[in-house]
Design an enzyme around this catalytic site. Structure first.
Site, PDB file in Angstrom:
ATOM      1  N   GLY A   1     -63.128   8.605  14.898  1.00 38.85           N
ATOM      2  CA  GLY A   1     -64.561   8.839  15.077  1.00 38.85           C
ATOM      3  C   GLY A   1     -65.069   9.742  13.974  1.00 38.85           C
ATOM      4  O   GLY A   1     -64.271  10.404  13.302  1.00 38.85           O
TER       5      GLY A   1
ATOM      6  N   CYS B   1     -56.293   9.195  14.330  1.00 38.26           N
ATOM      7  CA  CYS B   1     -57.216   9.962  13.499  1.00 38.26           C
ATOM      8  C   CYS B   1     -57.962  11.013  14.320  1.00 38.26           C
ATOM      9  O   CYS B   1     -57.338  11.962  14.783  1.00 38.26           O
ATOM     10  CB  CYS B   1     -58.157   9.013  12.753  1.00 38.26           C
ATOM     11  SG  CYS B   1     -59.015   9.800  11.393  1.00 38.26           S
ATOM     12  N   TYR B   2     -59.256  10.849  14.584  1.00 41.77           N
ATOM     13  CA  TYR B   2     -59.958  11.827  15.427  1.00 41.77           C
ATOM     14  C   TYR B   2     -59.220  11.988  16.760  1.00 41.77           C
ATOM     15  O   TYR B   2     -59.148  13.088  17.323  1.00 41.77           O
ATOM     16  CB  TYR B   2     -61.404  11.384  15.673  1.00 41.77           C
ATOM     17  CG  TYR B   2     -62.195  12.404  16.478  1.00 41.77           C
ATOM     18  CD1 TYR B   2     -62.771  13.492  15.848  1.00 41.77           C
ATOM     19  CD2 TYR B   2     -62.320  12.294  17.862  1.00 41.77           C
ATOM     20  CE1 TYR B   2     -63.461  14.450  16.578  1.00 41.77           C
ATOM     21  CE2 TYR B   2     -63.006  13.245  18.604  1.00 41.77           C
ATOM     22  CZ  TYR B   2     -63.575  14.317  17.952  1.00 41.77           C
ATOM     23  OH  TYR B   2     -64.251  15.270  18.677  1.00 41.77           O
TER      24      TYR B   2
ATOM     25  N   HIS C   1     -54.561   4.908  10.071  1.00 45.53           N
ATOM     26  CA  HIS C   1     -55.164   3.855  10.895  1.00 45.53           C
ATOM     27  C   HIS C   1     -54.226   2.647  10.981  1.00 45.53           C
ATOM     28  O   HIS C   1     -54.234   1.808  10.085  1.00 45.53           O
ATOM     29  CB  HIS C   1     -56.521   3.444  10.312  1.00 45.53           C
ATOM     30  CG  HIS C   1     -57.568   4.476  10.523  1.00 45.53           C
ATOM     31  ND1 HIS C   1     -58.334   4.540  11.665  1.00 45.53           N
ATOM     32  CD2 HIS C   1     -57.937   5.537   9.770  1.00 45.53           C
ATOM     33  CE1 HIS C   1     -59.150   5.573  11.598  1.00 45.53           C
ATOM     34  NE2 HIS C   1     -58.931   6.195  10.452  1.00 45.53           N
TER      35      HIS C   1
ATOM     36  N   GLU D   1     -54.487   0.121  12.722  1.00 46.83           N
ATOM     37  CA  GLU D   1     -55.216  -1.124  12.991  1.00 46.83           C
ATOM     38  C   GLU D   1     -55.718  -1.816  11.727  1.00 46.83           C
ATOM     39  O   GLU D   1     -56.089  -2.981  11.758  1.00 46.83           O
ATOM     40  CB  GLU D   1     -56.402  -0.832  13.923  1.00 46.83           C
ATOM     41  CG  GLU D   1     -57.554  -0.015  13.321  1.00 46.83           C
ATOM     42  CD  GLU D   1     -57.316   1.501  13.332  1.00 46.83           C
ATOM     43  OE1 GLU D   1     -56.161   1.919  13.509  1.00 46.83           O
ATOM     44  OE2 GLU D   1     -58.300   2.249  13.161  1.00 46.83           O
TER      45      GLU D   1
ATOM     46  N   SER E   1     -75.659 -24.780  21.069  1.00 48.72           N
ATOM     47  CA  SER E   1     -76.284 -24.586  19.757  1.00 48.72           C
ATOM     48  C   SER E   1     -75.579 -25.410  18.684  1.00 48.72           C
ATOM     49  O   SER E   1     -76.082 -25.538  17.579  1.00 48.72           O
ATOM     50  CB  SER E   1     -76.193 -23.112  19.379  1.00 48.72           C
ATOM     51  OG  SER E   1     -74.840 -22.780  19.110  1.00 48.72           O
ATOM     52  N   GLY E   2     -74.410 -25.925  19.027  1.00 44.01           N
ATOM     53  CA  GLY E   2     -73.617 -26.571  17.982  1.00 44.01           C
ATOM     54  C   GLY E   2     -72.540 -25.630  17.475  1.00 44.01           C
ATOM     55  O   GLY E   2     -71.634 -26.023  16.762  1.00 44.01           O
ATOM     56  N   GLY E   3     -72.619 -24.360  17.838  1.00 41.60           N
ATOM     57  CA  GLY E   3     -71.633 -23.383  17.401  1.00 41.60           C
ATOM     58  C   GLY E   3     -70.435 -23.306  18.340  1.00 41.60           C
ATOM     59  O   GLY E   3     -70.420 -23.939  19.397  1.00 41.60           O
ATOM     60  N   VAL E   4     -69.459 -22.492  17.932  1.00 44.79           N
ATOM     61  CA  VAL E   4     -68.196 -22.404  18.666  1.00 44.79           C
ATOM     62  C   VAL E   4     -68.405 -21.775  20.047  1.00 44.79           C
ATOM     63  O   VAL E   4     -67.919 -22.300  21.055  1.00 44.79           O
ATOM     64  CB  VAL E   4     -67.186 -21.519  17.885  1.00 44.79           C
ATOM     65  CG1 VAL E   4     -65.855 -21.453  18.608  1.00 44.79           C
ATOM     66  CG2 VAL E   4     -67.011 -22.042  16.477  1.00 44.79           C
ATOM     67  N   ASP E   5     -69.141 -20.660  20.093  1.00 45.63           N
ATOM     68  CA  ASP E   5     -69.195 -19.895  21.334  1.00 45.63           C
ATOM     69  C   ASP E   5     -69.848 -20.678  22.472  1.00 45.63           C
ATOM     70  O   ASP E   5     -69.307 -20.727  23.580  1.00 45.63           O
ATOM     71  CB  ASP E   5     -69.945 -18.565  21.114  1.00 45.63           C
ATOM     72  CG  ASP E   5     -69.280 -17.720  20.040  1.00 45.63           C
ATOM     73  OD1 ASP E   5     -68.097 -17.980  19.738  1.00 45.63           O
ATOM     74  OD2 ASP E   5     -69.935 -16.815  19.495  1.00 45.63           O
ATOM     75  N   SER E   6     -70.992 -21.284  22.183  1.00 51.44           N
ATOM     76  CA  SER E   6     -71.647 -21.999  23.281  1.00 51.44           C
ATOM     77  C   SER E   6     -70.833 -23.221  23.689  1.00 51.44           C
ATOM     78  O   SER E   6     -70.788 -23.590  24.862  1.00 51.44           O
ATOM     79  CB  SER E   6     -73.087 -22.377  22.924  1.00 51.44           C
ATOM     80  OG  SER E   6     -73.121 -23.271  21.838  1.00 51.44           O
TER      81      SER E   6
ATOM     82  N   LYS F   1     -63.571 -13.272  18.922  1.00 50.08           N
ATOM     83  CA  LYS F   1     -63.819 -14.605  18.355  1.00 50.08           C
ATOM     84  C   LYS F   1     -62.532 -15.439  18.267  1.00 50.08           C
ATOM     85  O   LYS F   1     -62.526 -16.618  18.620  1.00 50.08           O
ATOM     86  CB  LYS F   1     -64.410 -14.441  16.946  1.00 50.08           C
ATOM     87  CG  LYS F   1     -64.929 -15.719  16.336  1.00 50.08           C
ATOM     88  CD  LYS F   1     -66.275 -16.052  16.905  1.00 50.08           C
ATOM     89  CE  LYS F   1     -66.876 -17.301  16.336  1.00 50.08           C
ATOM     90  NZ  LYS F   1     -68.266 -17.434  16.769  1.00 50.08           N
TER      91      LYS F   1
END
Ligand code: XMP
Length: 510
Positions: A53, A80-81, A167, A169, A221-226, A366
């Site tokens: 942070g 870290c923090y 870090h 990650e 929408s044509g996208g992955v998520d929907s 994602k």
């Protein structure tokens, strides 16, 4: 399933921490550090991670934790923090670092800590700090150091408290994932059990329980998520789900048909496809300002969607493809608040009459959404689709939009995408597309002078789309694309490759 609590102190890599933990097959959630002890107990974590942070731990208003957290008997990893805070609150001390470390830094561990089991003695980790531990708290000892930091990793193995100044990650930390795995598997005794194959049935059961006998409406929408949200809900509640696909005529070549085919033929779902291309084009006629284009498209989308939704009568739930980073970035999940500059078209219509919103992907990253899509039988072409902006090609035709310009762009863009895929780069390049500029220039074809459009190609590599680097596509690939487009698409006689990063440019041109 056992889970890890990631307490967010507002650092820039906090989503990454959670993503890496999930990639290790351990389910985790990010919560703000202000979470109450009761909520922590209710969450029932198997371990806790404190993120980094921006605050300075010894300043008066710096974030602190209820000391009771250290009495839970749970393993803790402070990053870290997080490390500094643990030491500060447990009787040690921190100070301004004598050497500010930033970037790739060589670290050596002493071979005695489970945190570094199986990791070579000296390797590179990512550092980013201006504060450091000065004096350890009772029970702690140092297990790794860098040239500038004596307490690069510390432990109190009896209490299972661990701290790292680096870090783990960040991918530049060469053995960062191993450090996380050592913490999760060796120290916490967790096993990798979080996979989409194991989650899919749980997710279906959850949707089914929530929806009951209700009816659900979803905007594709044509996208992955929907698409993944739709596939999941369809598995869960079948025909109680209705999907409306507003085709605004600004999609890429064949895209509308592909979405329809994937949903209808592969999954067996009925969708309502509304061909609204003419309607959108007429609203956009003569408009050149990018923000006006966005606004018109957003509003029109909602109007068309509402009109269709009304025909359905009573709807109980409106489903949305919100994913975990949106939840965290909107400030609900964690501490790090990022102001999102873009909202997907397909955002919430205000006037559709429904009881509740259902967001079946709100706990997924994602890459997990993509894996879930594969588990649900969606075609790879859809699941691995690159991000596409809600306003579609409207913001890639610079200046006024016409049907003719859209057709030119569609053909050119399709060639570019085909060649990038052929070169095997379609998954490593994060976004790549063509832009039809408003500029015309002189060329020569055969013996004839031409005066036609200049097309721009754009390709970027990025982790989060907040910053992006232009992609070093091979010259041979660019050459093939350029020759093919000029040869096959009428009215383009010049091609440029965009070599600006973000910032200072943006990914899209408008
Ligand atoms: P920029 O151009 O801001 O783009 O660097 C970052 C990412 O956002 C996408 N983008 C949009 N997505 N509606 C969307 O749904 C929009 O108006 C919009 N504008 C940009 C862009 O494609 C990239 O992935």
């Amino acid at each position: 399933m056992k889970r890890v609590l990631v307490l967010d102190f507002g650092g820039q890599y906090n989503l990454l921490v959670a993503r890496r933990v999930r990639e290790c097959g351990v389910y985790c959630e990010i919560k703000p550090y202000r979470i109450s002890m009761d909520d922590i107990r209710a969450f029932d974590p198997a371990a806790i991670i404190f993120t980094g942070g921006p605050a300075t731990v010894f300043e008066p208003n710096a974030p602190r934790l209820d000391p009771a957290i250290f009495e839970l008997g749970l393993p803790i990893l402070g990053i870290c923090y997080g490390e500094q805070l643990m030491i500060h609150q447990l009787g040690g001390a921190c100070r301004k670092a004598t050497v500010r470390e930033y970037g790739k830094t060589k670290l050596t561990h002493d071979g005695t800590s489970a945190l570094f089991a199986g990791i070579e003695p000296t390797s590179v980790f990512w550092m980013s700090h201006g504060v450091e531990v000065e004096r350890l708290s009772p029970g702690f000892r140092a297990v790794a150091a860098t040239d500038g930091c004596a307490y690069a990793a510390i432990e109190d193995s009896a209490r299972r408290f661990y701290g790292v100044q680096f870090h783990p990650e960040v991918l530049h930390s060469v053995h960062g994932t191993e450090v996380l795995k050592n913490f999760l598997y060796r120290i916490c005794g967790l096993t990798p059990e979080w996979t989409m194959a194991s989650y899919v049935n749980e997710a279906i059961a959850e949707c089914r329980a929530k929806v009951g006998d209700g009816r659900v409406l979803l905007a594709l929408s044509g996208g992955v998520d929907s698409a993944v949200a739709a596939a999941l809900l369809y598995r869960a509640v079948g025909d109680k789900l209705t999907c409306i696909f507003v085709d605004h005529g600004l999609l890429r070549k064949n895209e509308g048909d592909e979405v329809e085919r994937a949903m209808r033929d592969t999954l067996g779902m009925q969708i309502v496809r509304v061909d609204a291309a003419e309607r959108f084009l007429s609203k956009l006629a003569g408009v050149t300002d990018p923000e006006r284009k966005r606004k018109i498209i957003g509003e029109e989308f909602i109007r068309v969607f509402e009109a269709e939704a009304k025909k359905l009568g009573r709807v109980d739930f409106l489903a949305q493809g919100t994913i975990y980073p949106d939840v965290v970035e909107s400030g609900v999940g964690g501490e790090s608040v990022v102001i999102k500059s873009h909202h997907n078209v397909g955002g919430l219509p205000d006037h559709v009459d429904f009881k509740e919103i259902i967001e079946p992907l709100r706990r997924l990253f994602k890459d997990e959404v993509r894996q879930l899509g594969v588990e649900l039988g969606l075609p790879e072409t859809l699941v691995w689709r690159q991000p596409f902006p809600g306003p579609g090609l409207a913001i890639r035709v610079i200046g006024e939009i016409t049907a003719e310009k859209l057709a030119i762009l569609r053909d050119a863009d399709a060639i570019f995408r085909e060649e990038v895929a052929k070169a095997g780069l379609d998954r490593s390049v994060n976004q790549y597309f063509a832009v039809l500029t408003d500029l015309r220039s002189v060329g020569v074809m055969g013996d004839e002078r031409t005066y036609d459009y200049t097309l721009a190609l754009r390709a970027v590599e990025t982790q989060d789309f907040m910053t992006a680097d232009w992609s070093r596509l091979p010259y041979d690939l660019l050459d093939t694309v350029s020759r093919r487009i000029v040869g096959e698409v009428k009215h383009i006689n010049r091609i440029c490759y965009d070599i600006t990063s973000k910032p200072p440019a943006t990914v899209e041109w408008e």
